[in-house]
Scaffold this motif. Structure first.
Motif, PDB file in Angstrom:
ATOM      1  N   GLN A   2     -33.778 -31.340  43.614  1.00  0.00           N
ATOM      2  CA  GLN A   2     -34.542 -30.195  43.122  1.00  0.00           C
ATOM      3  C   GLN A   2     -35.708 -29.880  44.058  1.00  0.00           C
ATOM      4  O   GLN A   2     -36.264 -30.789  44.686  1.00  0.00           O
ATOM      5  N   LYS A  27     -32.679 -18.570  36.479  1.00  0.00           N
ATOM      6  CA  LYS A  27     -32.849 -19.558  35.410  1.00  0.00           C
ATOM      7  C   LYS A  27     -31.500 -19.858  34.756  1.00  0.00           C
ATOM      8  O   LYS A  27     -31.155 -21.025  34.528  1.00  0.00           O
ATOM      9  N   HIS A  30     -28.981 -21.350  37.858  1.00  0.00           N
ATOM     10  CA  HIS A  30     -29.399 -22.531  38.595  1.00  0.00           C
ATOM     11  C   HIS A  30     -30.280 -23.487  37.792  1.00  0.00           C
ATOM     12  O   HIS A  30     -30.472 -24.622  38.200  1.00  0.00           O
ATOM     13  N   ASP A  32     -33.302 -23.234  37.783  1.00  0.00           N
ATOM     14  CA  ASP A  32     -34.514 -23.334  38.595  1.00  0.00           C
ATOM     15  C   ASP A  32     -34.903 -21.952  39.098  1.00  0.00           C
ATOM     16  O   ASP A  32     -34.044 -21.172  39.522  1.00  0.00           O
ATOM     17  N   THR A  33     -36.177 -21.661  39.064  1.00  0.00           N
ATOM     18  CA  THR A  33     -36.672 -20.332  39.439  1.00  0.00           C
ATOM     19  C   THR A  33     -37.690 -20.381  40.584  1.00  0.00           C
ATOM     20  O   THR A  33     -38.357 -19.392  40.859  1.00  0.00           O
ATOM     21  N   THR A  34     -37.777 -21.516  41.239  1.00  0.00           N
ATOM     22  CA  THR A  34     -38.776 -21.708  42.295  1.00  0.00           C
ATOM     23  C   THR A  34     -38.730 -20.596  43.339  1.00  0.00           C
ATOM     24  O   THR A  34     -39.769 -20.056  43.732  1.00  0.00           O
ATOM     25  N   GLU A 177     -32.668 -25.926  45.342  1.00  0.00           N
ATOM     26  CA  GLU A 177     -31.969 -27.197  45.189  1.00  0.00           C
ATOM     27  C   GLU A 177     -31.023 -27.385  46.375  1.00  0.00           C
ATOM     28  O   GLU A 177     -30.364 -26.448  46.819  1.00  0.00           O
TER      29      GLU A 177
END
Length: 190
Positions: A2, A27, A30, A32-34, A177
């Motif tokens: 991550q 979101k 994945h 993840d929203t970085t 990621e």
């Protein structure tokens, strides 16, 4: 692995409204929203990437979308971007690549690709970040010219250059990621 970026992350509610649906999609797909939270710091740059590059060049229609998705997925696979691999696989299938072709992305001689696709994959292997000494030899150029005009080769090369440059950016900024095999994973501090 991550992402663990040191950069400021703009919360969804403070993102430019045009980025909020992209945050939602990231979101859902994945977890993840970085990427979109950090890109929210520079909405104009994000707009260029999404509209100038993707809509203006990548999806221009001058090159077969199936071919462009093929090389994009190849680059993501070699680079080890898990975020990209998930998204690019979906896009490649939507563009008309078969599951078998997607699964054979690392084996151009598997009997699934035509000569144009195999030549484009050979060019992608020249362009990948893991090949810093890669260049288009006269032999590769002759092979490419059997299937592409010089204008197509310039456009395809520029597309891959932007994709590999963005790959360097997302790895250096730790925005996505990565696959376990990603060669661009920072060494643990110690």
């Amino acid at each position: 692995m991550q992402p663990d970026t040191p950069f400021n992350r703009v919360p969804r509610e403070r993102l430019d409204p045009k980025l909020q649906p992209l945050w939602d999609h990231a979101k859902a797909l994945h977890g993840d929203t970085t990427f979109f939270e950090v890109m929210g710091n520079a909405p104009e740059a994000t707009d260029w990437y999404l509209n100038g590059f993707y809509k203006g060049l990548f999806q221009s229609g001058r090159l077969d979308p199936k071919l462009v998705e093929l090389v994009r997925l190849r680059l993501a696979n070699v680079h080890g971007c898990a975020f990209c691999n998930r998204s690019d696989r979906i896009a490649a299938l939507a563009a008309g690549l078969s599951e078998a072709e997607v699964d054979a992305i690392g084996d151009p001689d598997a009997g699934l690709f035509d000569e144009r696709q195999k030549a484009a994959l050979a060019l992608a292997d020249v362009m990948v970040l893991t090949n810093p000494m890669g260049h288009v030899s006269r032999e590769l150029y002759a092979r490419l010219k059997l299937s592409f005009s010089d204008a197509e080769l310039v456009e395809l090369g520029l597309i891959m250059a932007v994709l590999t440059g963005v790959a360097k950016f997302i790895f250096a900024y730790d925005l996505v990621e990565k696959e376990d095999y990603c060669p661009f994973t920072p060494k643990a501090a110690g």
